[in-house]
Design a protein around this motif. Sequence first.
Motif, PDB file in Angstrom:
ATOM      1  N   LYS A  71       0.844  -1.210   0.000  1.00  0.00           N
ATOM      2  CA  LYS A  71       0.000   0.000   0.000  1.00  0.00           C
ATOM      3  C   LYS A  71       0.872   1.249   0.000  1.00  0.00           C
ATOM      4  N   THR A  72       0.516   2.202  -0.826  1.00  0.00           N
ATOM      5  CA  THR A  72       1.299   3.447  -0.877  1.00  0.00           C
ATOM      6  C   THR A  72       0.831   4.440   0.179  1.00  0.00           C
ATOM      7  N   GLY A  73      -0.337   4.206   0.728  1.00  0.00           N
ATOM      8  CA  GLY A  73      -0.866   5.133   1.725  1.00  0.00           C
ATOM      9  C   GLY A  73      -1.924   6.061   1.152  1.00  0.00           C
ATOM     10  N   LYS A  74      -1.995   6.071  -0.194  1.00  0.00           N
ATOM     11  CA  LYS A  74      -2.985   6.979  -0.803  1.00  0.00           C
ATOM     12  C   LYS A  74      -4.340   6.282  -0.813  1.00  0.00           C
ATOM     13  N   LYS A 121      -8.680   7.072  -9.427  1.00  0.00           N
ATOM     14  CA  LYS A 121      -7.495   7.609 -10.122  1.00  0.00           C
ATOM     15  C   LYS A 121      -6.271   6.694 -10.018  1.00  0.00           C
ATOM     16  N   PHE A 122      -6.409   5.588  -9.266  1.00  0.00           N
ATOM     17  CA  PHE A 122      -5.260   4.697  -9.108  1.00  0.00           C
ATOM     18  C   PHE A 122      -5.283   3.620 -10.199  1.00  0.00           C
ATOM     19  N   ASP A 123      -4.069   3.200 -10.615  1.00  0.00           N
ATOM     20  CA  ASP A 123      -3.985   2.104 -11.599  1.00  0.00           C
ATOM     21  C   ASP A 123      -4.263   0.776 -10.919  1.00  0.00           C
ATOM     22  N   ASN A 124      -3.614   0.582  -9.762  1.00  0.00           N
ATOM     23  CA  ASN A 124      -3.816  -0.657  -8.993  1.00  0.00           C
ATOM     24  C   ASN A 124      -4.334  -0.275  -7.626  1.00  0.00           C
ATOM     25  N   TYR A 125      -5.358  -0.940  -7.198  1.00  0.00           N
ATOM     26  CA  TYR A 125      -5.937  -0.571  -5.910  1.00  0.00           C
ATOM     27  C   TYR A 125      -6.648  -1.761  -5.281  1.00  0.00           C
ATOM     28  N   LEU A 126      -6.852  -1.642  -3.958  1.00  0.00           N
ATOM     29  CA  LEU A 126      -7.666  -2.610  -3.222  1.00  0.00           C
ATOM     30  C   LEU A 126      -8.986  -1.937  -2.918  1.00  0.00           C
ATOM     31  N   GLU A 127     -10.046  -2.646  -3.198  1.00  0.00           N
ATOM     32  CA  GLU A 127     -11.369  -2.054  -3.000  1.00  0.00           C
ATOM     33  C   GLU A 127     -12.016  -2.632  -1.747  1.00  0.00           C
ATOM     34  N   ASN A 128     -12.590  -1.751  -0.959  1.00  0.00           N
ATOM     35  CA  ASN A 128     -13.299  -2.172   0.249  1.00  0.00           C
ATOM     36  C   ASN A 128     -14.660  -1.486   0.247  1.00  0.00           C
ATOM     37  N   TYR A 142     -10.861   2.995  -1.693  1.00  0.00           N
ATOM     38  CA  TYR A 142      -9.862   2.489  -2.638  1.00  0.00           C
ATOM     39  C   TYR A 142      -8.488   2.851  -2.112  1.00  0.00           C
ATOM     40  N   GLU A 143      -7.663   1.817  -1.905  1.00  0.00           N
ATOM     41  CA  GLU A 143      -6.294   2.063  -1.417  1.00  0.00           C
ATOM     42  C   GLU A 143      -5.327   1.716  -2.539  1.00  0.00           C
ATOM     43  N   GLU A 144      -4.481   2.675  -2.886  1.00  0.00           N
ATOM     44  CA  GLU A 144      -3.532   2.430  -3.975  1.00  0.00           C
ATOM     45  C   GLU A 144      -2.478   1.422  -3.524  1.00  0.00           C
TER      46      GLU A 144
END
Lengths: 372, 86
Positions: free
Chosen positions: A254-257, A279-286, A306-308
């Motif tokens: 995680k980048t923190g964004k 706006k993120f290319d790769n993210y985790l969705e919750n 969404y966490e990048e």
Amino acid sequence: MKFKNRITLKIKSLNQEEFFNKILSHKVKVFNLKRLDMETQFDIEPKDLKLVQATLKNNNIETLSQKESGFVAFKSSIVSRLGVFVALMVAMVLFLLSNMFVLQISVKGCNKLNQNAIVKFLQDRGYNHFSYKPNLDCDKIELEIMENFQQVSLVSATCIGASLVINIKEKQEDLTTQYQGDIISTCEGRIISMEVNSGIAKVSNGDLIREGDILVEGLEDSNGIKQQAKANIKAEVWIQNELVVPLEKIELEKTGKVQNFRTIEVFNKLLFSNITDCKFDNYLENVKSEVKIGSILPLKITNFKYEEVVEKVVSTDFEANKEYYIEECRQNALQKVQNNDIITEEKYFIENEVSFSRVNYLVIVERNIIWS
Amino acid sequence: MFNYFSELKKNFNIPDKFFDSYNIVNVGGNLVYIEGQKGLIALREDLVSFKLKNGVVEIKGSGLKLKDLTPDTVAVQGKIYKIEVF
């Protein structure tokens, strides 16, 4: 007792006599006029307030305080709290309205059955949040669940408050199998010795067996019912455990964004939404959804988080941690060893491939299987 | 407000002209009721004075307050020491 409406004014000035003469000329009545140095306190009727205030302003007289008494004071306290009364009325109306709708579907009693499957089944048939309670036919819901879920033995549907509560009782497992009476192998191995007391032996000494193989078949009696086979069997059982260690693996860091969105629905109608493209290319969705029961408005709030993340390639040094992996594999295999088993041999094999290494740990035990 | 003077006029047959200018009633030295006042001249805690049709009335005392003040009547409450009409 007279109920007097009065407004008490306190003024400060030098030449107050002229002021009083002016208001008296306009037929204003003054009561309880008291003077102390330059300050004077007096009462007037509410209908004269505007005129008196205008005269005070014209004469540049300072008003120190103004108080109301009697019905006037009561009326102004009500008016100043009008917003509270209106809000209370609105809250009561909305509370009554919300109790006419289903705000939550609760399913109880599920063990093997998936709760969410039943909720989705009901939603597909139109029984969802904000369904109108008088239109709910609980008998029909019960019938539909019984017809569509074979595992359900009993079901009850009832409305409690703003919740639709479904109580489920599942069917007991059917323990009878086609193998009743036979002795079945539960492991992989080789027969060392076999002594059959009742039944027909299907394997013999030295045979290799797998899980599910029939070892001894039960005899049928005169009524055609299979009797339980009895035998003492000694077998060499192979217990193995495999562990695959990838040499390179991709970890998500995680980048923190974070990007947060929210939607608010009331009575199934979208009230608010600030969802845009992530706006993120790769993210985790919750995604988390909750229905606020008991609030003034029955709101369904869904939060999207969404966490990048970035992909990170992590290399594993298999050789450096080889002992650890072998031990882990061994412990996993030993868990399947039964209390009376005698361990005769332990060995492991390691396969090294391009992208992974595999550890295969084998534990050979002697096991006595007694059916008597 | 009660009309004490109307009652006097009726009972003692006093002519109207007697009541044309002003009427002052001192009640127990604690309340002075004046009918026919034409305006406030002075207002203090120890002195209150009013214009009358043909003169001025001065009330001296302590703790004076105007209980009731209308365009032509006034009730002064307090410890009344002296009432003078000029």
